[in-house]
Scaffold this motif. Structure first.
Motif, PDB file in Angstrom:
ATOM      1  N   GLN A   1       0.844  -1.169  -0.148  1.00 22.03           N
ATOM      2  CA  GLN A   1      -0.156   0.230  -0.210  1.00 22.03           C
ATOM      3  C   GLN A   1       0.912   1.155  -0.076  1.00 22.03           C
ATOM      4  O   GLN A   1       0.381   2.299  -0.721  1.00 22.03           O
ATOM      5  CB  GLN A   1      -1.151   0.052   1.102  1.00 22.03           C
ATOM      6  CG  GLN A   1      -2.104  -1.082   0.988  1.00 22.03           C
ATOM      7  CD  GLN A   1      -2.896  -1.109   2.345  1.00 22.03           C
ATOM      8  OE1 GLN A   1      -2.771  -1.959   3.318  1.00 22.03           O
ATOM      9  NE2 GLN A   1      -3.969  -0.223   2.604  1.00 22.03           N
TER      10      GLN A   1
ATOM     11  N   GLU B   1       2.233   1.448  -3.425  1.00 26.39           N
ATOM     12  CA  GLU B   1       1.088   2.161  -4.551  1.00 26.39           C
ATOM     13  C   GLU B   1       1.185   3.552  -4.433  1.00 26.39           C
ATOM     14  O   GLU B   1       0.776   4.284  -5.406  1.00 26.39           O
ATOM     15  CB  GLU B   1      -0.206   1.365  -4.176  1.00 26.39           C
ATOM     16  CG  GLU B   1      -1.129   1.830  -5.139  1.00 26.39           C
ATOM     17  CD  GLU B   1      -2.727   1.216  -4.811  1.00 26.39           C
ATOM     18  OE1 GLU B   1      -3.638   1.474  -5.375  1.00 26.39           O
ATOM     19  OE2 GLU B   1      -2.829   0.258  -3.851  1.00 26.39           O
ATOM     20  N   GLU B   2       0.893   4.041  -3.148  1.00 22.51           N
ATOM     21  CA  GLU B   2       0.700   5.408  -2.790  1.00 22.51           C
ATOM     22  C   GLU B   2       2.191   6.086  -3.270  1.00 22.51           C
ATOM     23  O   GLU B   2       1.796   7.315  -4.144  1.00 22.51           O
ATOM     24  CB  GLU B   2       0.644   5.797  -1.291  1.00 22.51           C
ATOM     25  CG  GLU B   2       0.634   7.283  -0.981  1.00 22.51           C
ATOM     26  CD  GLU B   2       0.421   7.285   0.295  1.00 22.51           C
ATOM     27  OE1 GLU B   2      -0.826   7.818   0.827  1.00 22.51           O
ATOM     28  OE2 GLU B   2       1.093   7.565   1.240  1.00 22.51           O
ATOM     29  N   GLN B   3       3.183   5.776  -3.165  1.00 22.77           N
ATOM     30  CA  GLN B   3       4.369   6.449  -3.689  1.00 22.77           C
ATOM     31  C   GLN B   3       4.614   6.418  -5.045  1.00 22.77           C
ATOM     32  O   GLN B   3       5.225   7.275  -5.622  1.00 22.77           O
ATOM     33  CB  GLN B   3       5.616   5.915  -2.958  1.00 22.77           C
ATOM     34  CG  GLN B   3       5.643   6.126  -1.331  1.00 22.77           C
ATOM     35  CD  GLN B   3       5.535   7.715  -0.940  1.00 22.77           C
ATOM     36  OE1 GLN B   3       6.039   8.494  -1.882  1.00 22.77           O
ATOM     37  NE2 GLN B   3       5.459   7.982   0.061  1.00 22.77           N
TER      38      GLN B   3
ATOM     39  N   GLU C   1       2.210   6.220  -7.406  1.00 25.78           N
ATOM     40  CA  GLU C   1       1.526   7.258  -7.837  1.00 25.78           C
ATOM     41  C   GLU C   1       2.013   8.689  -7.923  1.00 25.78           C
ATOM     42  O   GLU C   1       1.956   9.398  -8.997  1.00 25.78           O
ATOM     43  CB  GLU C   1       0.238   7.288  -7.220  1.00 25.78           C
ATOM     44  CG  GLU C   1      -0.925   6.137  -7.631  1.00 25.78           C
ATOM     45  CD  GLU C   1      -1.344   6.294  -8.934  1.00 25.78           C
ATOM     46  OE1 GLU C   1      -1.967   7.327  -9.424  1.00 25.78           O
ATOM     47  OE2 GLU C   1      -1.387   5.178  -9.458  1.00 25.78           O
TER      48      GLU C   1
ATOM     49  N   LYS D   1       0.289  14.382  -0.200  1.00 30.89           N
ATOM     50  CA  LYS D   1      -0.288  13.146  -0.823  1.00 30.89           C
ATOM     51  C   LYS D   1       0.077  11.919  -0.023  1.00 30.89           C
ATOM     52  O   LYS D   1      -0.545  11.149  -0.328  1.00 30.89           O
ATOM     53  CB  LYS D   1      -0.247  13.103  -2.303  1.00 30.89           C
ATOM     54  CG  LYS D   1      -0.513  14.374  -3.004  1.00 30.89           C
ATOM     55  CD  LYS D   1      -0.302  14.269  -4.537  1.00 30.89           C
ATOM     56  CE  LYS D   1      -0.601  15.440  -5.334  1.00 30.89           C
ATOM     57  NZ  LYS D   1      -0.192  15.474  -6.806  1.00 30.89           N
ATOM     58  N   MET D   2       1.169  12.017   0.877  1.00 36.78           N
ATOM     59  CA  MET D   2       1.593  10.695   1.345  1.00 36.78           C
ATOM     60  C   MET D   2       0.988  10.381   2.869  1.00 36.78           C
ATOM     61  O   MET D   2       1.449   9.986   3.745  1.00 36.78           O
ATOM     62  CB  MET D   2       2.956  10.797   1.635  1.00 36.78           C
ATOM     63  CG  MET D   2       3.895  11.161   0.262  1.00 36.78           C
ATOM     64  SD  MET D   2       5.529  11.467   0.657  1.00 36.78           S
ATOM     65  CE  MET D   2       6.159  11.787  -1.077  1.00 36.78           C
ATOM     66  N   LYS D   3      -0.363  10.516   2.659  1.00 39.00           N
ATOM     67  CA  LYS D   3      -1.066  10.372   3.842  1.00 39.00           C
ATOM     68  C   LYS D   3      -1.013   8.999   4.512  1.00 39.00           C
ATOM     69  O   LYS D   3      -0.924   8.693   5.776  1.00 39.00           O
ATOM     70  CB  LYS D   3      -2.621  10.604   3.562  1.00 39.00           C
ATOM     71  CG  LYS D   3      -2.948  12.142   3.299  1.00 39.00           C
ATOM     72  CD  LYS D   3      -4.429  12.305   3.294  1.00 39.00           C
ATOM     73  CE  LYS D   3      -4.823  13.729   3.277  1.00 39.00           C
ATOM     74  NZ  LYS D   3      -4.009  14.606   2.109  1.00 39.00           N
ATOM     75  N   TYR D   4      -1.204   7.749   3.659  1.00 37.01           N
ATOM     76  CA  TYR D   4      -0.966   6.426   4.081  1.00 37.01           C
ATOM     77  C   TYR D   4       0.323   6.140   4.677  1.00 37.01           C
ATOM     78  O   TYR D   4       0.628   5.467   5.630  1.00 37.01           O
ATOM     79  CB  TYR D   4      -1.595   5.476   3.023  1.00 37.01           C
ATOM     80  CG  TYR D   4      -1.413   4.205   3.615  1.00 37.01           C
ATOM     81  CD1 TYR D   4      -2.379   3.488   4.488  1.00 37.01           C
ATOM     82  CD2 TYR D   4      -0.349   3.348   3.412  1.00 37.01           C
ATOM     83  CE1 TYR D   4      -2.405   2.393   4.983  1.00 37.01           C
ATOM     84  CE2 TYR D   4      -0.181   1.824   3.885  1.00 37.01           C
ATOM     85  CZ  TYR D   4      -1.327   1.564   4.875  1.00 37.01           C
ATOM     86  OH  TYR D   4      -1.162   0.380   5.227  1.00 37.01           O
ATOM     87  N   SER D   5       1.194   6.992   3.877  1.00 34.56           N
ATOM     88  CA  SER D   5       2.862   6.423   4.236  1.00 34.56           C
ATOM     89  C   SER D   5       2.841   7.214   5.668  1.00 34.56           C
ATOM     90  O   SER D   5       3.672   6.314   6.450  1.00 34.56           O
ATOM     91  CB  SER D   5       3.498   7.189   3.246  1.00 34.56           C
ATOM     92  OG  SER D   5       3.607   6.520   1.917  1.00 34.56           O
TER      93      SER D   5
ATOM     94  N   HIS E   1       9.841   7.535   0.207  1.00 30.58           N
ATOM     95  CA  HIS E   1       9.620   7.699  -1.263  1.00 30.58           C
ATOM     96  C   HIS E   1      10.475   7.237  -2.174  1.00 30.58           C
ATOM     97  O   HIS E   1      10.443   6.327  -3.283  1.00 30.58           O
ATOM     98  CB  HIS E   1       9.198   9.214  -1.637  1.00 30.58           C
ATOM     99  CG  HIS E   1       8.852   9.532  -3.111  1.00 30.58           C
ATOM    100  ND1 HIS E   1       7.893   9.322  -3.756  1.00 30.58           N
ATOM    101  CD2 HIS E   1       9.858   9.832  -4.129  1.00 30.58           C
ATOM    102  CE1 HIS E   1       7.988   9.571  -5.113  1.00 30.58           C
ATOM    103  NE2 HIS E   1       9.350   9.813  -5.324  1.00 30.58           N
TER     104      HIS E   1
END
Length: 481
Positions: free
Chosen positions: A314, A317-319, A321, A339-343, A441
């Motif tokens: 997960q 996937e976020e990074q 994007e 944008k790196m909220k989940y991270s 990242h």
């Protein structure tokens, strides 16, 4: 050799006798206090310091506190740590009380060893030092100021990974994380980025950090003695940087707008500039705080991502994007970080389970009562992050790794405290968040990895760290944008 041993024995006996007498005298002065919290003060001078430190070195820093909470049936107990009568307070209510009463009932406190390592700090109180730094730092460490550092940190991270990770089959994560965060700190605080010069005094910082919170025995071979020597080496290097910067400021209209330049140009209410030694010691403190805790957090992020594949997926996937949205050669910007909220939720869950800062000390500046117990003026108070981080009432199933705890409004106030809280909130929180996310990242878009030691021991001295440095096998992605 016989002379050396005799001298050592004489030194230890003299030291023990003098501090025992001081301890007994202080004990007499304490005897008049009534309704103190339950607990034992331990041995003269040493108190319960060795057990306090050793539980951390064995990888279970929470055990010192949890054992006593169970023994005394109280979340508050007295003890003696670092030769000081201390009240340990646990729980969100205690955290709120301490953080909210900063500079009212309590003020931040550091052991005498700190003042011997940083001699200029002894000239003013902890309260004055804290006020001075908190007034100075926000201008550099608030989000608006950090925006301009995003690309700089990304550039350093890319250079770091190209030099130390790419092309390697396996790496030691902890020392490499420290190299990255120290490089970033040198750039942000001193505008120093030459890798060779940065490396010149990186090693003494490791020695210094490990000796700050230790028994203040200034004798060869002891951590405290090594820390003093390391601080002298570092101070000499920073003083040379200060002298050159003063020349640059006098000769040039433009100069680096970093913390060092600000300290050199700032004046107090009387128009007086800070002296060079004071500036050097503050820079040393900032460099320690600016890289040690973040490198511990980064190391444990790598550890947990290797252990929990679906969490890693997960984050990846976020990074990716974000990586795909960048043009070739384009650096990260502040909007990317947001944008790196989940991270960041993952990073917070890591810091809940392995807080880089285990807790902190305060000093009672007045007599007061808390939770029905008397806290005498001059006594020290210690709060522990683990007392709430691993409390099932604050975090259900506390041993479970669950980043969703930090989604939405997140945990209840004063339960998640890796950065302190209230007036004691670490001013470098956003700075740490930025450098951690930039690292995440850059590492996940390049690699997945496997731990090489499945059950590597974790020690806490004074921060958590894998005993073997967390060796991992790198698995490069086939395509990296």
């Amino acid at each position: 050799m016989e002379f050396f041993l005799s001298g050592l024995i004489l030194f230890i006996m003299t030291l023990f006798l003098s501090i025992s007498l001081a301890y007994l005298f202080r004990s007499e002065s304490k005897s008049s206090h009534v309704n103190l919290p339950p607990g034992k003060m331990g041995l003269p001078f040493i108190g319960e310091t060795l057990e306090f430190l050793n539980t951390g070195r064995k990888g279970h820093p929470e055990k010192f506190i949890s054992d006593r909470i169970a023994k005394y049936s109280s979340p508050i107990f007295k003890t003696s740590i670092l030769a000081e009568p201390t009240v340990v307070v646990c729980g969100a209510v205690a955290n709120k009380f301490l953080f909210s009463n900063e500079n009212k009932l309590v003020e931040s406190w550091w052991p005498d060893s700190v003042y011997k390592i940083f001699p200029s700090s002894a000239q003013t109180s902890s309260k004055e030092e804290s006020k001075k730094m908190r007034k100075m730092l926000p201008n550099f460490l608030k989000p608006e100021a950090l925006m301009k550092y995003t690309g700089i940190m990304d550039s350093i991270a890319q250079s770091h990974f190209q030099a130390a990770w790419e092309g390697q089959e396996q790496v030691l994560v902890f020392p490499l994380a420290k190299k990255y965060t120290f490089w970033v700190a040198c750039k942000v605080f001193l505008s120093l980025e030459d890798p060779e010069r940065v490396a010149k005094f990186a090693d003494p910082f490791n020695v210094l950090a490990s000796g700050i919170i230790s028994l203040p025995v200034d004798f060869p071979g002891f951590p405290f003695n090594r820390a003093i020597k390391a601080s002298n080496i570092i101070r000499k290097e920073i003083m040379s940087i200060i002298k050159q910067r003063k020349i640059d400021l006098a000769e040039k209209e433009t100069s680096p707008k970093d913390i060092l330049s600000h300290m050199l140009q700032a004046t107090d209410e009387n128009g007086k500039h800070m002296n060079e030694l004071d500036i050097a010691d503050k820079i040393i403190g900032l460099l320690i705080g600016g890289h040690d805790t973040a490198s511990a957090a980064i190391t444990f992020i790598i550890k947990y991502l290797s252990e929990i594949p679906h969490i890693y997926s997960q984050v990846l996937e976020e990074q990716m994007e974000i990586a795909k949205s960048k043009k070739p050669g384009e650096l990260l910007n502040w909007e990317d970080i947001q944008k790196m909220k989940y991270s960041w939720n993952v990073a917070c869950e890591v810091m809940r389970l392995a807080p880089p800062v285990q807790g902190a000390f305060s000093e009672a500046i007045n007599n007061f009562v808390f939770h029905g117990f008397s806290i005498p003026k001059g006594w020290k108070l210690y709060w522990s992050a683990n007392s709430t981080h691993r409390d099932p009432e604050c975090f259900p199933e506390p041993e479970k790794f669950d980043p969703s705890r930090f989604a939405g409004n997140g945990p209840a106030p004063y339960t998640f405290v890796p950065f302190g809280g209230g007036p004691r909130m670490c001013p470098g929180k956003e700075y740490a968040r930025l450098e951690i996310l930039v690292f995440m990242h850059n590492v996940v878009k390049r690699f997945s990895w496997e731990k090489l030691i499945s059950d590597e021991k974790i020690t806490v001295d004074p921060m958590p760290m894998p005993s073997k440095g967390l060796p991992v096998r790198l698995i490069p992605h086939k395509h990296v944008d």
